[in-house]
Design an enzyme around this catalytic site. Sequence first.
Site, PDB file in Angstrom:
ATOM      1  N   CYS A   2      42.783  33.684  43.181  1.00  0.00           N
ATOM      2  CA  CYS A   2      42.419  33.014  44.425  1.00  0.00           C
ATOM      3  C   CYS A   2      43.541  33.174  45.450  1.00  0.00           C
ATOM      4  O   CYS A   2      44.683  33.453  45.097  1.00  0.00           O
ATOM      5  CB  CYS A   2      42.182  31.518  44.190  1.00  0.00           C
ATOM      6  SG  CYS A   2      41.140  31.131  42.779  1.00  0.00           S
ATOM      7  N   ARG A  16      40.257  28.839  51.503  1.00  0.00           N
ATOM      8  CA  ARG A  16      40.677  29.656  50.362  1.00  0.00           C
ATOM      9  C   ARG A  16      39.557  30.605  49.951  1.00  0.00           C
ATOM     10  O   ARG A  16      38.402  30.457  50.351  1.00  0.00           O
ATOM     11  CB  ARG A  16      41.047  28.755  49.201  1.00  0.00           C
ATOM     12  CG  ARG A  16      39.961  27.768  48.721  1.00  0.00           C
ATOM     13  CD  ARG A  16      39.097  28.257  47.606  1.00  0.00           C
ATOM     14  NE  ARG A  16      39.815  28.635  46.417  1.00  0.00           N
ATOM     15  CZ  ARG A  16      40.278  27.779  45.497  1.00  0.00           C
ATOM     16  NH1 ARG A  16      40.046  26.479  45.641  1.00  0.00           N
ATOM     17  NH2 ARG A  16      40.915  28.208  44.420  1.00  0.00           N
ATOM     18  N   ASN A  79      44.526  29.015  40.303  1.00  0.00           N
ATOM     19  CA  ASN A  79      44.936  29.340  38.949  1.00  0.00           C
ATOM     20  C   ASN A  79      46.428  29.650  38.874  1.00  0.00           C
ATOM     21  O   ASN A  79      46.989  30.354  39.734  1.00  0.00           O
ATOM     22  CB  ASN A  79      44.145  30.540  38.428  1.00  0.00           C
ATOM     23  CG  ASN A  79      42.850  30.122  37.762  1.00  0.00           C
ATOM     24  OD1 ASN A  79      42.681  28.973  37.355  1.00  0.00           O
ATOM     25  ND2 ASN A  79      41.918  31.060  37.642  1.00  0.00           N
TER      26      ASN A  79
END
Length: 329
Positions: A2, A16, A79
């Site tokens: 991400c 995002r 993550n």
Amino acid sequence: MCTAATYKTKDFYMGRTLDYEFSYGEQIAITPRNYEFDFRFAGKIKSHYALIGMAFVAEGYPLYYDAVNEKGLGMAGLNFVGNAAYEEALPEDETEVSQVAQFEFIPWILTQCATVAEAREKLATMRLTGTAFSEQLPTAQLHWIIADKDSCIVVESMKDGLHVYDNPVGVLTNNPPFPSQMFALNNYAGVSRKQPESTFAGVLQLDAYSRGMGGMGIPGDLSSQSRFVKVAFTKLNSISGEEEDESVSQFFHILGSVDQQRGCCEVTEGKYEITIYTSCCNTAKGIYYYTTYDNHQITAVDMHAENLDSDQLICYPLLSKGEVRWQNK
């Protein structure tokens, strides 16, 4: 993987990408002021700031990937596999600080804090635990970006404790830890939006044979470190008008610089990471914009169009199928 970013024109924007090989069925979730959060250790909150963001809703509970509250504070979890580590939960009589389960970290901050400064105060007296939401939904390994119109920080919970970093570029990707992401920018100190001058050697006359050569060296692969550099360069050099449509359009172009196409990042045989969705939230107006992999038409949800004094979660499924607008048929 991400990428998250912030952007400021007349208003402040935060959003995002979610890059993964499959979707969990996430939705736009609006949490009104009177929705009751029952935190695992901190008890119930029955009245709080309203939120809007992207969440997987499990058992009526919004597991937020990213969200913004009505005061303009935003937060996103990305993550952080291999580096994230959380505390073990302690009995209440053994700790004087607030214990917060990782899955409730975003609502715990955004329901109570109006600014990054207030979030810092909460973080100073908090233990982030690895408590799972359920057996079916184990604890994710994440780190977080928290931002308002005036400042931005990154929060990383690792084996050596909880770290809070100032984030002067307003960008975050995955690994490595944030200080290393920032340090890598030193490798690109010479890149520029302008055409380069020949400094290779005085005896040679070298020509800029193409536009855009000032940015030569900016990475173009899909690794998290490269995406950090690419988005930082794109964002910090971006220029747009002050109006909403121009600002939102430019934000999607900034994150579009690291869009992941199916087939370019194989995670296991036959499975490919793609940009499942890209979001952009006007934090001042509470408008959440998004696109999906197969629908590049920007869709918007306005939290202030809903009854924010309600106690019921409000959800909108993603419009994931695009349409072609014909001009001659």
